[in-house]
Design a protein around this motif. Structure first.
Motif, PDB file in Angstrom:
ATOM      1  N   PRO A   1     -18.656   3.356 -16.346  1.00 40.82           N
ATOM      2  CA  PRO A   1     -19.512   3.206 -17.541  1.00 40.82           C
ATOM      3  C   PRO A   1     -18.744   2.753 -18.782  1.00 40.82           C
ATOM      4  N   ARG A   2     -17.404   2.747 -18.718  1.00 41.70           N
ATOM      5  CA  ARG A   2     -16.630   2.395 -19.920  1.00 41.70           C
ATOM      6  C   ARG A   2     -16.665   0.906 -20.237  1.00 41.70           C
ATOM      7  N   PHE A   3     -16.927   0.074 -19.238  1.00 44.26           N
ATOM      8  CA  PHE A   3     -17.037  -1.357 -19.527  1.00 44.26           C
ATOM      9  C   PHE A   3     -18.299  -1.599 -20.358  1.00 44.26           C
ATOM     10  N   ILE A   4     -18.164  -2.288 -21.455  1.00 42.89           N
ATOM     11  CA  ILE A   4     -19.344  -2.555 -22.296  1.00 42.89           C
ATOM     12  C   ILE A   4     -20.247  -3.565 -21.604  1.00 42.89           C
ATOM     13  N   LYS A   5     -19.668  -4.654 -21.121  1.00 42.69           N
ATOM     14  CA  LYS A   5     -20.457  -5.617 -20.342  1.00 42.69           C
ATOM     15  C   LYS A   5     -20.447  -5.156 -18.887  1.00 42.69           C
ATOM     16  N   THR A   6     -21.631  -4.937 -18.350  1.00 42.97           N
ATOM     17  CA  THR A   6     -21.695  -4.329 -17.016  1.00 42.97           C
ATOM     18  C   THR A   6     -21.148  -5.257 -15.933  1.00 42.97           C
TER      19      THR A   6
ATOM     20  N   HIS B   1     -25.720   1.493 -12.730  1.00 42.73           N
ATOM     21  CA  HIS B   1     -25.789   2.567 -13.719  1.00 42.73           C
ATOM     22  C   HIS B   1     -27.158   3.243 -13.706  1.00 42.73           C
TER      23      HIS B   1
ATOM     24  N   ALA C   1     -30.468   5.383 -13.385  1.00 44.81           N
ATOM     25  CA  ALA C   1     -30.764   6.807 -13.261  1.00 44.81           C
ATOM     26  C   ALA C   1     -31.824   6.999 -12.185  1.00 44.81           C
TER      27      ALA C   1
ATOM     28  N   THR D   1     -32.536 -10.572 -22.903  1.00 45.03           N
ATOM     29  CA  THR D   1     -32.289 -11.284 -24.161  1.00 45.03           C
ATOM     30  C   THR D   1     -30.908 -11.917 -24.142  1.00 45.03           C
ATOM     31  N   PRO D   2     -30.827 -13.208 -24.416  1.00 46.79           N
ATOM     32  CA  PRO D   2     -29.524 -13.883 -24.364  1.00 46.79           C
ATOM     33  C   PRO D   2     -28.631 -13.506 -25.538  1.00 46.79           C
ATOM     34  N   ARG D   3     -27.335 -13.534 -25.269  1.00 41.65           N
ATOM     35  CA  ARG D   3     -26.326 -13.288 -26.308  1.00 41.65           C
ATOM     36  C   ARG D   3     -25.354 -14.444 -26.437  1.00 41.65           C
TER      37      ARG D   3
ATOM     38  N   ASP E   1     -28.012 -10.061 -22.325  1.00 40.55           N
ATOM     39  CA  ASP E   1     -27.623  -8.664 -22.455  1.00 40.55           C
ATOM     40  C   ASP E   1     -27.523  -8.086 -21.043  1.00 40.55           C
TER      41      ASP E   1
ATOM     42  N   GLN F   1     -26.983  -4.783 -20.038  1.00 44.07           N
ATOM     43  CA  GLN F   1     -27.076  -3.332 -19.832  1.00 44.07           C
ATOM     44  C   GLN F   1     -27.990  -2.929 -18.686  1.00 44.07           C
ATOM     45  N   ARG F   2     -29.092  -3.649 -18.502  1.00 42.78           N
ATOM     46  CA  ARG F   2     -30.054  -3.223 -17.481  1.00 42.78           C
ATOM     47  C   ARG F   2     -29.907  -3.964 -16.152  1.00 42.78           C
TER      48      ARG F   2
ATOM     49  N   ASP G   1     -29.074  -2.017 -13.054  1.00 41.54           N
ATOM     50  CA  ASP G   1     -30.088  -1.026 -12.686  1.00 41.54           C
ATOM     51  C   ASP G   1     -30.941  -1.551 -11.532  1.00 41.54           C
TER      52      ASP G   1
ATOM     53  N   ARG H   1     -12.523   2.795 -29.476  1.00 47.00           N
ATOM     54  CA  ARG H   1     -12.552   2.795 -28.006  1.00 47.00           C
ATOM     55  C   ARG H   1     -12.738   4.218 -27.480  1.00 47.00           C
TER      56      ARG H   1
ATOM     57  N   ASP I   1     -15.827   5.477 -25.213  1.00 49.87           N
ATOM     58  CA  ASP I   1     -15.616   6.150 -23.924  1.00 49.87           C
ATOM     59  C   ASP I   1     -16.301   7.521 -23.902  1.00 49.87           C
TER      60      ASP I   1
ATOM     61  N   LEU J   1     -20.122   6.971 -23.779  1.00 49.61           N
ATOM     62  CA  LEU J   1     -20.591   6.370 -22.518  1.00 49.61           C
ATOM     63  C   LEU J   1     -20.333   7.254 -21.299  1.00 49.61           C
TER      64      LEU J   1
ATOM     65  N   ARG K   1     -27.158  -4.721 -31.830  1.00 48.55           N
ATOM     66  CA  ARG K   1     -26.591  -6.024 -32.173  1.00 48.55           C
ATOM     67  C   ARG K   1     -25.892  -6.000 -33.519  1.00 48.55           C
TER      68      ARG K   1
ATOM     69  N   ASP L   1     -31.510  -4.749 -30.311  1.00 45.71           N
ATOM     70  CA  ASP L   1     -32.295  -5.886 -29.835  1.00 45.71           C
ATOM     71  C   ASP L   1     -33.772  -5.542 -30.024  1.00 45.71           C
TER      72      ASP L   1
ATOM     73  N   ASN M   1     -33.566   3.024 -21.928  1.00 44.13           N
ATOM     74  CA  ASN M   1     -32.450   2.888 -20.999  1.00 44.13           C
ATOM     75  C   ASN M   1     -31.263   3.699 -21.495  1.00 44.13           C
TER      76      ASN M   1
ATOM     77  N   ARG N   1     -27.943   3.618 -21.107  1.00 47.50           N
ATOM     78  CA  ARG N   1     -26.778   2.947 -21.699  1.00 47.50           C
ATOM     79  C   ARG N   1     -27.130   2.277 -23.027  1.00 47.50           C
ATOM     80  N   GLU N   2     -28.306   1.690 -23.100  1.00 47.58           N
ATOM     81  CA  GLU N   2     -28.706   1.044 -24.352  1.00 47.58           C
ATOM     82  C   GLU N   2     -28.754   2.082 -25.474  1.00 47.58           C
TER      83      GLU N   2
ATOM     84  N   LEU O   1     -25.142   3.080 -26.348  1.00 52.74           N
ATOM     85  CA  LEU O   1     -24.413   2.067 -27.122  1.00 52.74           C
ATOM     86  C   LEU O   1     -24.852   2.086 -28.586  1.00 52.74           C
TER      87      LEU O   1
END
Lengths: 459, 459
Positions: free
Chosen positions: A162-167, A200, A202, A360-362, A417, A419-420, A423, B30, B34, B37, B362, B417, B436, B438-439, B442
């Protein structure tokens, strides 16, 4: 002083010209956004692909239905030409049996675990496998316990970090257990493997996905289980030393069969022989509707063409939309597309993929020269009003990656994005309802915007 | 040359010092990420607040339960002190009757529309209202048709504008129809109003929310309908000139009652009299579980305190978490908090709110001086790895806005977002399952990070 002033004046006139150009670009991008956000057919198209056709693994009847749908959807979007590009695809089938049960002398009832065979896996013996289970937390742990592996089912309980921000970074970190876990364990005599799902979520959905065998070792069955069952199994292993598992799967490969990339073009007005590819993959896993993966990428790619056409934007270069065959368990469609492009001596300027979900694009990941990247980044202020700010990562997609490998074509991938995504990724929960209309549309617009700029200014 | 070099060397040494400081900050951020998350209690707290307590409109029994829950949750998070701040709150109740039916001579059956009374609205006559309906597309359209209004029910069919990229801008654009539509129509003799819900959702949930009366005109009932019913009603109005509507609501105000802000503190180590507020609002509408609005903001604010405490970060300034009472239909809690702060001569350095949903963050909206804003923006590179890039907009939240108004306190609001927010905002669909994990986390981390930096460096 004059010699000093001249270059400044020159620079000034250039930047005024650039600013004026970018004002026009800003207006065009706004028109593209308005068009997509008010008249997009992406969401309606996705509903048909997911709800009327559904899961469409290579070789399945649904794959053929999806190809026919793709042809019609691209024609309806206004393509100049639409055609099928034939390729052989693998034909893996799940069969009717997927079962993992805990065999215990304890009297409490534990229902069968929710499992899904990993794609490309062999099935078990027809009678199933009954064996003790060895839990390992990682490949290092497997190596440490290698003398205990023989005759057992190995359970990879590696946790999605879970520590990675981008999954996607967590996926990159954990992917090898799904891909290589079976052969790594078979090397030491394992009879089968069970992999904790890369998610991730639930919930308890198991997540399938492709695995691969190392031919040096016996091919053993591989399945995934959901997170709740993985925790339950781990608890049982700790508490019940005599526990065994019964594992029964019936998945197998049938002979390769014929599949197709679905390709459409808007012919370029000035440089028709320069090609810009945009695409997603038409196949999906069989356990779900393939909504985010990758129905979203397909309908977004179609929407790019539709929006150009609807606004009367005739590209300078030829815009080619490709719905790739068989990304999930063979990448044969992309290989075919790249091979054919090389054989024909085609000139590919850029290739863009959407295969990271309809969220949603980033921004975009990009693989190109530093100068080309700088050029794209110089457009950042045009993209920022649409929430596109992240151009920092190197990347492309699996499918356009083949073109990059074959021809060195600069490539990119939409970065939604994340995050989901995991899932639902490769799980039964990747259905139409998991996709938000506006998020999907903003992704389509973003792709159209990047392609508009690259078509207009080159790379 | 020496005189020239000295300042450069000076600048260099400052920037080295700043770079080293920011390295430390980067490490701390960081650690915060951590911690949140991996050990956040935000999601579990949200589940209790939404599933065990549920909707908690000011004055309701659930409001009192939520206050008690808030006290316990803040104690569990490790606050030095937790206390209730009393304030009077309005007590509006929906009653048991909400019905809008189409009365037509046509024989096709149309089920009652799905409606929800707007908050603060009066109810209809006990027998309901039966009247012709006049559809208007905007206030301009209402003015143009003002001679037709008398004796009718006015239907505001103003569409939520999909062209706005950030959906809060669409809300800002459409909000006035919900807020002021009743009095604007009553001015010309309308008997009641129906408002098209402010939403992009692909469903039929009606969205409630506060409205207000202009005392110069009769108070008439106001309800909202979902998007599908709005389209249906519009079609019927066009096709069936004799159509009438039957509207019956029983909502009303009871006498004001006692409510509370729930407040917790981590006392500052160096400047305990300088206060940094972080909060969300504890009340919600009665039609849903108040998950995104604003259970998310409450549990995120609690998580900021918990994460600081868990990591042993003792703030220099006093960190005050406030779960505000009655944001939705009176803002009495925030007024009380601001009045009390002014009366006590408190020094408020900064106030941060989360009331825009528990979605992937964001950035932040900020209301502060240009110099203060520049200071926050100088930290951008520390925030960017967490997807926080947008500090461009002026804003705060409704609750901290009261503090800003009373004391000029610099303020901000988490900017998640926004694409899905108005799908569920004030509708029955704003439930725990729409959030969600994680959302949500974050967002909590982002708030902790901004507060960490402002606490450390001031503003």
């Amino acid at each position: 002083m004059l010699r000093c002033l001249l270059p400044i004046s020159f620079v000034f006139s250039i930047s005024v010209a650039t600013a004026q150009q970018h004002d026009q670009d800003s207006v065009q991008l706004r028109k593209l956004a308005d068009e997509v956000l008010t008249h997009s057919t992406a969401y309606a198209n996705l509903k048909i692909l997911t709800k009327e056709i559904g899961g469409r693994l290579a070789g399945s009847p649904e794959m053929y239905k999806a190809e026919q749908w793709g042809v019609k959807a691209l024609q309806a979007a206004g393509a100049d030409t639409v055609y099928l590009q034939e390729c052989m695809v693998p034909h893996w089938v799940r069969g009717d049996k997927e079962e993992v049960r805990i065999i215990s002398k304890r009297r409490d009832f534990v229902p069968p675990l929710q499992v899904t065979a990993l794609g490309n896996s062999v099935g078990s013996d027809p009678a199933g496998i009954t064996a003790p289970v060895l839990e390992v937390s990682s490949f290092d742990d497997l190596e440490a316990k290698k003398d205990e592996v023989k005759g057992k089912i190995v359970f990879y309980n590696y946790h999605f970090n879970p520590r990675f921000i981008k999954t996607f970074h967590a996926y990159g970190d954990a992917f090898m257990y799904r891909a290589d876990g079976a052969s790594r364990a078979a090397k030491y005599g394992a009879l089968a493997v069970i992999v904790r799902s890369m998610s991730h979520a639930a919930d308890n959905f198991p997540h399938t996905g492709a695995m691969r065998y190392n031919d040096s070792f016996p091919k053993v069955p591989a399945v995934a289980i959901g997170l709740e069952d993985a925790d339950l199994l781990s608890d049982r292993i700790r508490d019940d030393k005599d526990m065994k598992l019964y594992l029964h799967t019936s998945c197998r490969f049938l002979p390769d069969t014929i599949g197709h990339n679905v390709i459409a073009e808007l012919r370029g007005s000035e440089h028709p022989d320069e090609i810009i590819t945009v695409g997603g993959h038409l196949d999906s896993w069989d356990v779900n509707e393939g909504a985010h993966d990758d129905g979203a990428g397909c309908v977004q790619s179609i929407e790019v063409l539709r929006a150009f056409k609807a606004l009367g934007i005739r590209p300078k270069r030829t815009l080619r939309v490709v719905l790739f065959a068989n990304e999930e368990n063979g990448t044969r469609g992309a290989k075919k597309y790249a091979d054919a492009a090389r054989a024909a001596g085609e000139h590919h300027l850029f290739a863009l993929e959407s295969d990271a979900g309809g969220f949603t694009p980033r921004g975009f990941t990009l693989t190109m020269s530093p100068a080309q990247r700088a050029k794209v980044e110089s457009w950042k202020n045009l993209f920022l009003p649409y929430g596109l700010y992240d151009f920092s990562e190197v990347g492309g997609g699996v499918d356009v990656g083949m073109l990059n490998e074959a021809l060195g074509t600069p490539m990119g991938e939409l970065s939604p994005d994340s995050q989901r995504y995991f899932d639902v990724h490769h799980a039964a929960s990747d259905v139409f309802e998991a996709v938000n209309k506006r998020e999907l549309e903003l992704g389509a617009f973003s792709m159209a915007a990047l392609i508009y700029m690259i078509d207009r200014y080159g790379l």
